[in-house]
Design an enzyme around this catalytic site. Sequence first.
Site, PDB file in Angstrom:
ATOM      1  N   ASP A 123      64.222 -44.251 148.524  1.00  0.00           N
ATOM      2  CA  ASP A 123      63.630 -43.066 149.153  1.00  0.00           C
ATOM      3  C   ASP A 123      64.177 -42.858 150.568  1.00  0.00           C
ATOM      4  OD1 ASP A 123      62.000 -40.847 149.429  1.00  0.00           O
ATOM      5  OD2 ASP A 123      60.222 -41.991 149.986  1.00  0.00           O
ATOM      6  N   ASP A 128      63.716 -35.983 147.113  1.00  0.00           N
ATOM      7  CA  ASP A 128      62.560 -36.699 147.645  1.00  0.00           C
ATOM      8  C   ASP A 128      61.342 -36.491 146.749  1.00  0.00           C
ATOM      9  OD1 ASP A 128      60.803 -38.033 149.353  1.00  0.00           O
ATOM     10  OD2 ASP A 128      60.554 -36.315 150.690  1.00  0.00           O
ATOM     11  N   HIS A 141      62.343 -31.766 152.132  1.00  0.00           N
ATOM     12  CA  HIS A 141      61.279 -30.950 152.740  1.00  0.00           C
ATOM     13  C   HIS A 141      61.762 -29.554 153.127  1.00  0.00           C
ATOM     14  CE1 HIS A 141      58.625 -34.629 154.055  1.00  0.00           C
ATOM     15  NE2 HIS A 141      59.217 -34.816 152.886  1.00  0.00           N
ATOM     16  N   HIS A 157      57.705 -42.456 144.423  1.00  0.00           N
ATOM     17  CA  HIS A 157      56.529 -41.583 144.505  1.00  0.00           C
ATOM     18  C   HIS A 157      56.778 -40.274 143.771  1.00  0.00           C
ATOM     19  CE1 HIS A 157      57.828 -38.735 147.772  1.00  0.00           C
ATOM     20  NE2 HIS A 157      58.508 -39.764 148.229  1.00  0.00           N
ATOM     21  N   ASP A 207      54.591 -37.500 144.155  1.00  0.00           N
ATOM     22  CA  ASP A 207      54.110 -36.328 144.890  1.00  0.00           C
ATOM     23  C   ASP A 207      55.254 -35.736 145.713  1.00  0.00           C
ATOM     24  OD1 ASP A 207      53.865 -38.775 146.482  1.00  0.00           O
ATOM     25  OD2 ASP A 207      52.978 -37.512 148.038  1.00  0.00           O
ATOM     26  N   GLU A 212      52.435 -40.297 148.891  1.00  0.00           N
ATOM     27  CA  GLU A 212      53.392 -40.734 149.916  1.00  0.00           C
ATOM     28  C   GLU A 212      53.566 -39.704 151.010  1.00  0.00           C
ATOM     29  OE1 GLU A 212      57.225 -41.508 151.940  1.00  0.00           O
ATOM     30  OE2 GLU A 212      56.584 -39.726 150.842  1.00  0.00           O
ATOM     31  N   GLU A 213      53.500 -38.430 150.651  1.00  0.00           N
ATOM     32  CA  GLU A 213      53.741 -37.379 151.641  1.00  0.00           C
ATOM     33  C   GLU A 213      52.550 -37.181 152.581  1.00  0.00           C
ATOM     34  OE1 GLU A 213      56.547 -36.353 152.080  1.00  0.00           O
ATOM     35  OE2 GLU A 213      57.668 -36.371 150.212  1.00  0.00           O
TER      36      GLU A 213
END
Length: 446
Positions: free
Chosen positions: A176, A118, A418, A85, A87, A152-153
Amino acid sequence: MKQFVTEQHHEQALESLSELIRIPSVLDESDSGEGHPFGEKVVEALDKVLEISEGLGFKTFKDPEGYYGYAEVGSGDELFGILCHMDVVPGGDEKNWESKPFEPTIKDGWLVGRGSQDDKGPSIAAMYAVKALMDAGVEFNTRIRFIFGTDEENLWRCLDKYNEKEEGITQGFAPDAEFPLIYAEKGLLQAYLTGPGTNEFSVNAGGALNVVPDSAPYSGEKLAEVKAALTKHNFDFEDQGNSITVLGKSIHAKDAAEGVNAISRLAIALSEVFDFAPIKFLGELVQENATGEKVVGKTVDEQSGELTMNFASLEITPEQTKIGVDMRIPVTFKKEELVEKMTEKIKAYDLSYEEFDFLDSLYVPLESELIQNLLGTYRDITGDMTEPFVSGGATFARTMNQCVAFGAMFPDTPDFMHQANERWELSSMYKAMEIYAEAVYRLCGK
């Protein structure tokens, strides 16, 4: 084993990853439009990774609606998928960063920048691993397709759209998560329990459903009695005079039992002061139980462990009560059975069930060819005999047939996902490339 990945591949991968990190591909619903459903910057990152892929010799395709794209090499009827992903989560407060989140920076052997772990970093590592096989003249007995998602997030609308429009994969992996691999992911169910409001008191606490709340403010009626109830239970709270903030310990909802839920503690106190059915559900029935046992009964299996149930938000107004809950469901249990039990239980507390989001579980048997090849590759290269594991988290792997989460973080890799100063150690990135190259060679090479 042949060494496919060269120093040149390392350098090229680092350059491509830096290009991607410079694009702040954060969901922006206000910028949604034709061809860019999640914002211009998200589709810019998708365009960039497809441009990079074309330059490496992959055939590419971009969904005309802008939900996903893919890059493919090889031939044959079967399709090996690598699910990525583009995003990322927001950069957050730049004051907490040593460098700007979207300006990739090399520091002490680490690449710092949002998306480095990520999932832009692992995506690029896997892609250049396959490029290394192509450069070595390896022929593939199947098609290999990198599928690039863009949501995805958030709600995974990108792969919902992919699965509507495109052929499914035969098998594959999502880079991931963590090595050695995740062979089972619990089902993810998020819902709201709604009921009547009250004029006696009000509450507005909590936030994201996948986080155990570490604070819960209260400033309503009978404050002294609420304080006394908290004190009786030895619950920590900050006293601001005319208001209080109940304190807890935040943790990901998948590990809810290891946290301290501030909303649950506030509800316990409120249920002793007010005679209001919805608050008694939390304060008298659930209390601090985070396994759902009080609501749906004991829910555990050998494959994936116990259910977790996190009550993450609480809103009580004169008009309504709204309780947000996140559940991670063991792989052998069906959502419908648990929802039926919950719906029946909450009726007695004047509450009704409203589903918000659901992702079905993932389970691939350990003896499968896919897992044995991936696990064998990891062990042969690293010498690490760590067992594969089950996760309460969620990766794209659960959206496809015969797919697991495979790396790219090692067991000793610090988790910066994150967080401020997200970073990935370059030596780990290069080792992951080596593992991915060998794994794809074993599964797809002639």
